[in-house]
Design a protein around this motif. Sequence first.
Motif, PDB file in Angstrom:
ATOM      1  N   LYS A  61       0.765  -1.380   0.051  1.00 21.61           N
ATOM      2  CA  LYS A  61      -0.009   0.049   0.028  1.00 21.61           C
ATOM      3  C   LYS A  61       0.796   1.525   0.007  1.00 21.61           C
ATOM      4  O   LYS A  61       0.597   2.201  -0.712  1.00 21.61           O
ATOM      5  N   ASN A  62       1.969   1.440   0.763  1.00 17.80           N
ATOM      6  CA  ASN A  62       2.650   2.323   0.912  1.00 17.80           C
ATOM      7  C   ASN A  62       3.624   2.699  -0.429  1.00 17.80           C
ATOM      8  O   ASN A  62       3.772   3.826  -0.963  1.00 17.80           O
ATOM      9  N   ALA A  63       4.106   1.599  -1.069  1.00 18.76           N
ATOM     10  CA  ALA A  63       4.778   1.685  -2.322  1.00 18.76           C
ATOM     11  C   ALA A  63       3.942   2.306  -3.371  1.00 18.76           C
ATOM     12  O   ALA A  63       4.448   3.170  -4.141  1.00 18.76           O
ATOM     13  N   LEU A  64       2.713   1.677  -3.599  1.00 24.70           N
ATOM     14  CA  LEU A  64       1.734   2.103  -4.547  1.00 24.70           C
ATOM     15  C   LEU A  64       1.335   3.590  -4.466  1.00 24.70           C
ATOM     16  O   LEU A  64       1.275   4.432  -5.342  1.00 24.70           O
ATOM     17  N   GLU A  73      -7.629  -1.256  -3.449  1.00 23.32           N
ATOM     18  CA  GLU A  73      -8.497  -2.402  -2.742  1.00 23.32           C
ATOM     19  C   GLU A  73      -7.720  -3.462  -2.310  1.00 23.32           C
ATOM     20  O   GLU A  73      -6.690  -3.844  -2.816  1.00 23.32           O
ATOM     21  N   LEU A  74      -8.403  -4.073  -1.349  1.00 24.69           N
ATOM     22  CA  LEU A  74      -7.353  -5.142  -0.618  1.00 24.69           C
ATOM     23  C   LEU A  74      -8.648  -6.470  -0.888  1.00 24.69           C
ATOM     24  O   LEU A  74      -9.691  -6.242  -0.301  1.00 24.69           O
ATOM     25  N   GLU A  75      -8.120  -7.641  -1.351  1.00 22.39           N
ATOM     26  CA  GLU A  75      -8.803  -8.800  -1.214  1.00 22.39           C
ATOM     27  C   GLU A  75      -7.935  -9.846  -0.408  1.00 22.39           C
ATOM     28  O   GLU A  75      -6.775 -10.082  -0.515  1.00 22.39           O
ATOM     29  N   ALA A 106      -3.818   2.002   6.774  1.00 18.76           N
ATOM     30  CA  ALA A 106      -3.556   1.765   5.414  1.00 18.76           C
ATOM     31  C   ALA A 106      -4.539   2.532   4.549  1.00 18.76           C
ATOM     32  O   ALA A 106      -4.346   2.833   3.466  1.00 18.76           O
ATOM     33  N   ASN A 107      -5.605   2.662   4.958  1.00 15.18           N
ATOM     34  CA  ASN A 107      -6.864   3.562   4.345  1.00 15.18           C
ATOM     35  C   ASN A 107      -7.090   2.754   2.816  1.00 15.18           C
ATOM     36  O   ASN A 107      -7.037   3.350   2.086  1.00 15.18           O
ATOM     37  N   PHE A 108      -7.259   1.633   2.983  1.00 22.88           N
ATOM     38  CA  PHE A 108      -7.772   0.882   1.654  1.00 22.88           C
ATOM     39  C   PHE A 108      -9.213   1.546   1.381  1.00 22.88           C
ATOM     40  O   PHE A 108      -9.930   1.860   2.032  1.00 22.88           O
ATOM     41  N   GLN A 126     -12.190  -1.197   8.555  1.00 20.99           N
ATOM     42  CA  GLN A 126     -13.108  -0.057   7.869  1.00 20.99           C
ATOM     43  C   GLN A 126     -13.229  -0.520   6.270  1.00 20.99           C
ATOM     44  O   GLN A 126     -12.539  -1.049   5.821  1.00 20.99           O
ATOM     45  N   ARG A 127     -14.443  -0.244   5.693  1.00 20.84           N
ATOM     46  CA  ARG A 127     -14.830  -0.516   4.554  1.00 20.84           C
ATOM     47  C   ARG A 127     -14.794  -1.899   3.968  1.00 20.84           C
ATOM     48  O   ARG A 127     -14.387  -2.123   3.007  1.00 20.84           O
TER      49      ARG A 127
END
Length: 278
Positions: A61-64, A73-75, A106-108, A126-127
């Motif tokens: 997430k940070n690198a992106l 988005e995270l699966e 990380a706020n996905f 969250q979310r």
Amino acid sequence: MQTLNFIYPERSSIRFERFVFPDGQPHLRLDLTTVNQDESSCRVICRIANPSDLLMVLFAKNALEELGIAEVELEIAYLMAARMDRLMNEGEAFSLRVVATMLNTANFKKVTIFDPHSDVSTALIQRSKAITNIEFVGNVLNDAVSRFPTMLTKGYCLVSPDAGALKKIYQVAKALGVEQVVECIKHRDVRTGKLSGFKVLEDDLQGKTCFIVDDLCDGGATFIGLAKELKARNAGDILLVVSHGIFSKGFHLEGIKHSYTTNSFQDFTAEVEGLTVL
């Protein structure tokens, strides 16, 4: 949408390298030649089976974000600590809350979790939303018809191993048109984790094929004990259906004729007798 796939790296549109420094620190490096920085979104596909997996997700997430890709988005195929969905005993950590807090920082954009242990996971993260095991169980039933034809001649049922699984199993049964759900009760000491007994709320199973359906198999003691009680009530073949197969004490479980699972927790590089991975 471009993808970063930790489970199947060969399917990942964004190539990456994960490695460990000599001091033990894990690290992630994206292949910039495979990243479309003009595209603002990305989907990260992962299993979080250990702390290193969790760090990889946060590193990704940070690198992106550093490359200007803000909508990630995270699966999650398997969520570490999902079983620790409450404070079990004084002096212990509320592990799921800790993991959820780390993911939340990380706020996905959105998070999907395959068959989490309980609704607490989606309440804390969250979310997020859960992906049910309905499709998986449906695939199991289709496969079992050819392997175990007596399920058609003598019938079959879904078995709920405990009260916690009951709500989800009734939802699965309704969605797949399964007529019978057998309810069971197990007793466990929350301090020691030891099981002290099982109760099957059915007198005679009339030789029916019994599909024990649960989210996870770790050591398998629950299913071994339950299989014994089901056999005492005239069960036919007893099959285990678990979304997340850890099998920490081996794949053979006494009383279980065949097991079904997915690769959510681990890769199965070789065929295992008595186990089908769907």
